[in-house]
Motif scaffolding. Structure first.
Motif, short mmCIF file in Angstrom:
data_model
loop_
_atom_site.label_atom_id
_atom_site.label_comp_id
_atom_site.label_asym_id
_atom_site.label_seq_id
_atom_site.Cartn_x
_atom_site.Cartn_y
_atom_site.Cartn_z
N ALA A 198 0.83 -1.20 0.00
CA ALA A 198 0.00 0.00 0.00
C ALA A 198 0.87 1.26 0.00
O ALA A 198 0.61 2.22 -0.74
CB ALA A 198 -0.93 0.00 1.21
N LYS A 199 1.90 1.26 0.82
CA LYS A 199 2.80 2.42 0.90
C LYS A 199 3.55 2.61 -0.41
O LYS A 199 3.66 3.73 -0.93
CB LYS A 199 3.78 2.24 2.05
CG LYS A 199 4.77 3.37 2.24
CD LYS A 199 5.61 3.14 3.48
CE LYS A 199 6.54 4.31 3.79
NZ LYS A 199 7.65 4.42 2.81
N HIS A 223 1.26 3.82 -3.20
CA HIS A 223 0.93 5.22 -2.97
C HIS A 223 2.09 6.11 -3.46
O HIS A 223 1.86 7.11 -4.16
CB HIS A 223 0.67 5.46 -1.49
CG HIS A 223 0.64 6.91 -1.10
ND1 HIS A 223 -0.41 7.74 -1.43
CD2 HIS A 223 1.55 7.68 -0.43
CE1 HIS A 223 -0.16 8.95 -0.97
NE2 HIS A 223 1.01 8.94 -0.36
N GLU A 252 -5.55 3.96 -2.38
CA GLU A 252 -5.33 5.19 -1.63
C GLU A 252 -6.10 5.19 -0.32
O GLU A 252 -5.59 5.66 0.71
CB GLU A 252 -5.73 6.40 -2.48
CG GLU A 252 -4.73 6.73 -3.59
CD GLU A 252 -3.39 7.19 -3.04
OE1 GLU A 252 -3.32 8.28 -2.44
OE2 GLU A 252 -2.41 6.42 -3.17
N TYR A 272 -4.22 2.98 2.03
CA TYR A 272 -3.01 3.67 2.47
C TYR A 272 -3.33 4.66 3.59
O TYR A 272 -2.64 4.70 4.62
CB TYR A 272 -2.35 4.41 1.31
CG TYR A 272 -1.24 5.33 1.76
CD1 TYR A 272 0.03 4.82 2.04
CD2 TYR A 272 -1.47 6.69 1.96
CE1 TYR A 272 1.05 5.65 2.49
CE2 TYR A 272 -0.46 7.52 2.42
CZ TYR A 272 0.79 7.00 2.68
OH TYR A 272 1.80 7.81 3.14
N TYR A 298 -1.57 4.30 7.16
CA TYR A 298 -0.45 5.19 7.41
C TYR A 298 -0.84 6.59 7.90
O TYR A 298 -0.01 7.28 8.50
CB TYR A 298 0.42 5.32 6.16
CG TYR A 298 1.14 4.04 5.82
CD1 TYR A 298 2.40 3.75 6.37
CD2 TYR A 298 0.58 3.11 4.95
CE1 TYR A 298 3.06 2.58 6.07
CE2 TYR A 298 1.24 1.93 4.64
CZ TYR A 298 2.48 1.67 5.21
OH TYR A 298 3.14 0.50 4.91
#
Length: 330
Positions: free
Chosen positions: A286-287, A290, A306, A309, A313
């Motif tokens: 995910a990071k 992104h 998104e 993410y 985070y």
């Protein structure tokens, strides 16, 4: 000679599959002293899939990576992508020269924005034709119990893909191969993020109806992203594409789905990972996706990624994010 690097759930299942061929012996690198001692003493992995009983005489157990690499022609990589760099860099690049690498990892190299095959090629100068990637849809728990299991071997080298097929073929394992290695890896990377989203939906109590729509929306988003990287007709009907996405989003065995469910219930990430005792690759993917979206200007093309993410985070509220997707994307 075959070497297996890793001792988690999938690594343990792969060892079982490889040893279904009765004349075979393998080298097995096990980092944990406790796991290695348990295997040496009882023929069982005390931490993962302990119900599997191995014939100890057919396994060369070692905590020495140099020994396993040096004595093996084929190396199965079955460790979390977050740890690959730390593990492989303990040996000089020359140690890997001439080895065939089979990656059973569905994760991205953190902060490097690359898949495992690209990382091997760029960082260790492994030839493209010496790399094969294994894809599902497969869960280790089912494969280890002898349930019908389907694997796809992806490689730029058809001959290597077929070799790996033959290595792993057994009564309950059905195999095929493809040359779409980059596409197979990209699907394997990002589908874990969608599984987290599916788990969040389930954890919020939204039920199967919504999850069916969520997976459909994820398939559309995934198709758009893969077309951006791989400008050719989609392979969405392939088992390693839609099948892998579906099983990861729906199965009770999915670590990424479980991560999403626990987040939706309000648990802290560190507590979830401690309870799970293993990595959920979608957390890192995910990071990285992104960050790739920012670099390429494609964030608007992946609203589900998104949303996940932001939840993982930025501490975004899971219900708020999912409700927005329901109203605007699904």
């Amino acid at each position: 000679m075959i070497g297996v690097i890793g001792s988690g759930t999938w690594a343990t299942a792969i060892v079982k599959i490889l040893l279904e061929q009765e004349d075979r012996k393998i080298n097995w690198w096990v980092r944990s002293d406790n796991v290695r001692k348990g295997l040496a003493r009882d023929g069982r992995n005390p931490k993962y899939l302990p119900s599997i009983q191995f014939d100890k005489s057919r396994i060369n157990l070692s905590g020495d990576l140099a020994e396993v690499v040096g004595e093996s022609d084929y190396l199965f990589l079955v460790i979390p992508s977050a740890y690959i760099a730390d593990v492989l860099k303990t040996l000089p690049k020359a140690a890997y020269k001439g080895k065939k690498f089979i990656s059973a990892i569905k994760g991205i190299i953190p902060d490097a924005h690359t898949s495992v095959s690209v990382y091997l090629e760029n960082s260790f100068k492994i030839k493209k034709n010496d790399i094969c990637v294994i894809s599902g849809p497969t869960h280790a728990e089912e494969a280890s119990n002898g349930r019908p299991t389907f694997l796809t071997m992806a490689s730029n080298s058809p001959s290597l893909a077929i070799e790996v097929e033959q290595m792993m073929r057994c009564p309950y394992l059905h195999t095929t191969h493809t040359s779409d290695i980059q596409l197979v890896e990209r699907v394997g990377l990002i589908k874990n993020v969608y599984a987290i989203a599916a788990g969040i939906c389930q954890g919020l109590g939204y039920g199967d109806n919504l999850n069916a729509v969520m997976v459909t929306a994820a398939a559309r988003e995934l198709d758009k992203l893969t077309r951006f990287y791989e400008p050719k007709p989609s392979s969405i009907t392939e088992a390693w594409y839609m099948g892998d996405l579906m099983v990861t989003c729906w199965s009770k065995h999915s670590r990424n789905r479980r991560l999403g469910e626990e987040i939706a219930k309000g648990k802290k990430l560190e507590d979830i990972f401690t309870e799970m005792g293993m990595i959920a690759e979608g957390y890192f993917s995910a990071k990285n996706y992104h960050e790739l979206g920012i670099m390429t200007g494609k964030c608007d093309d992946m609203p589900i990624v998104e949303a996940v993410y932001r939840i993982l985070y930025d501490n975004a509220d899971p219900k708020t994010e999912i409700d927005f997707l329901i109203d605007n994307i699904f």
